[in-house]
Enzyme design. Sequence first.
Site, short mmCIF file in Angstrom:
data_model
loop_
_atom_site.label_atom_id
_atom_site.label_comp_id
_atom_site.label_asym_id
_atom_site.label_seq_id
_atom_site.Cartn_x
_atom_site.Cartn_y
_atom_site.Cartn_z
N SER A 116 0.86 -1.19 0.00
CA SER A 116 0.00 0.00 0.00
C SER A 116 0.89 1.24 0.00
O SER A 116 1.58 1.53 0.98
CB SER A 116 -0.89 0.01 1.25
N HIS A 153 -0.70 -0.99 -4.55
CA HIS A 153 -2.07 -0.83 -4.03
C HIS A 153 -2.28 0.64 -3.67
O HIS A 153 -1.60 1.19 -2.80
CB HIS A 153 -2.21 -1.73 -2.80
N ASP A 202 -4.63 3.29 -2.07
CA ASP A 202 -5.78 3.50 -1.19
C ASP A 202 -6.36 4.88 -1.46
O ASP A 202 -5.77 5.90 -1.10
CB ASP A 202 -5.33 3.38 0.28
N MET A 251 -9.11 7.56 -0.77
CA MET A 251 -10.07 7.91 0.31
C MET A 251 -10.60 9.32 0.07
O MET A 251 -9.83 10.22 -0.31
CB MET A 251 -9.35 7.87 1.66
N HIS A 267 -8.03 0.91 -4.71
CA HIS A 267 -9.01 0.49 -3.70
C HIS A 267 -9.81 1.74 -3.35
O HIS A 267 -9.32 2.61 -2.61
CB HIS A 267 -8.24 -0.09 -2.50
N MET A 301 -11.44 -6.72 4.00
CA MET A 301 -10.77 -5.80 4.93
C MET A 301 -10.56 -6.50 6.27
O MET A 301 -11.50 -7.05 6.86
CB MET A 301 -11.64 -4.55 5.15
N ASP A 310 -6.50 -7.01 3.45
CA ASP A 310 -5.99 -5.65 3.54
C ASP A 310 -6.19 -5.10 4.96
O ASP A 310 -7.32 -4.94 5.41
CB ASP A 310 -6.76 -4.79 2.53
C1 DX5 Z 1 -6.91 0.82 5.15
C2 DX5 Z 1 -6.24 0.61 3.80
C3 DX5 Z 1 -5.09 -0.36 3.86
C4 DX5 Z 1 -4.02 -0.01 4.83
C5 DX5 Z 1 -2.88 -0.96 4.82
O1 DX5 Z 1 -7.91 1.74 5.01
O2 DX5 Z 1 -7.15 0.12 2.87
O3 DX5 Z 1 -4.57 -0.60 2.57
O4 DX5 Z 1 -3.57 1.28 4.66
O5 DX5 Z 1 -1.94 -0.48 5.69
P1 DX5 Z 1 -1.34 -1.33 6.91
O6 DX5 Z 1 -0.64 -2.48 6.27
O7 DX5 Z 1 -0.42 -0.36 7.57
O8 DX5 Z 1 -2.49 -1.76 7.76
ZN ZN Z 2 -6.48 -0.79 0.77
#
Ligand code: DX5
Ligand code: ZN
Length: 221
Positions: A8, A33, A35, A37, A66, A137, A175
């Site tokens: 990520s 990956h 993320d 948001m 994601h 998740m 994840d």
């Molecule tokens: C959470 C994200 C993950 C997360 C992974 O909202 O979707 O991808 O950041 O990070 P770690 O491995 O630090 O939990």
């Molecule tokens: Zn993620």
Amino acid sequence: MALEIAPSIMAADTAKLGEECETLEAAGADRVHWDIMDGTFVPNLTFGPDVVKACRKYSNLRFEAHLMVADPDKCFLSYIEAGCDSIMIHVETCPHLHKSLTAIADAGASPGVALNPHTPAVAIAEVLSLVDTVLVMTVNPGFGGQNYIASVEPKIAQIKRMIDAVDHRIDLEVDGGIKLETAVGAVTAGANLLVAGTAIFKHPTGPANAIASLRESVQHE
Ligand code: DX5
Ligand code: ZN
């Protein structure tokens, strides 16, 4: 199915994301990956499509987005145009999940469906024929560095059985909170694709060693 690791990039040094993509490729990662948001579905705010597009030229790795956003239908296309190969959308955000996944495939990307820890496996049963990836998740989405929720493992195993009954390949991705100590539980339950942020970018000797040790930790599963 061979194990794959998808770091990520949210846990990287965000002041040099392009270089971090190069580093991941050299370190033996299988994918990047992203993320995404929006500050609404989850409290945090991360990368717009222009950021992803700017990084695309730094790596040939597969980019997966994601989407932790309230309205994925509104933005998935811009992430495909930015260079994402696969798009994962949350079942909790999609009242017309079948239609949204079909639209992603029609736009030329690989569709995936994601589930929050509290969402039962049955919520995705009717769309398995449409997806290439199920993303389970193992933390509540929003932030990196959270603790792995081990009680999700029976659901991972349940989804693995559902996937095995489908006649095309579906990756089972986990994840959140994945590190040496937790990866083995997720893989034993059936996961073949591991997202990891903190464990890779905050590893004391760097991403290459982190990726190698993660692979090693689950190789007998
Ligand atoms: C959470 C994200 C993950 C997360 C992974 O909202 O979707 O991808 O950041 O990070 P770690 O491995 O630090 O939990
Ligand atoms: Zn993620």
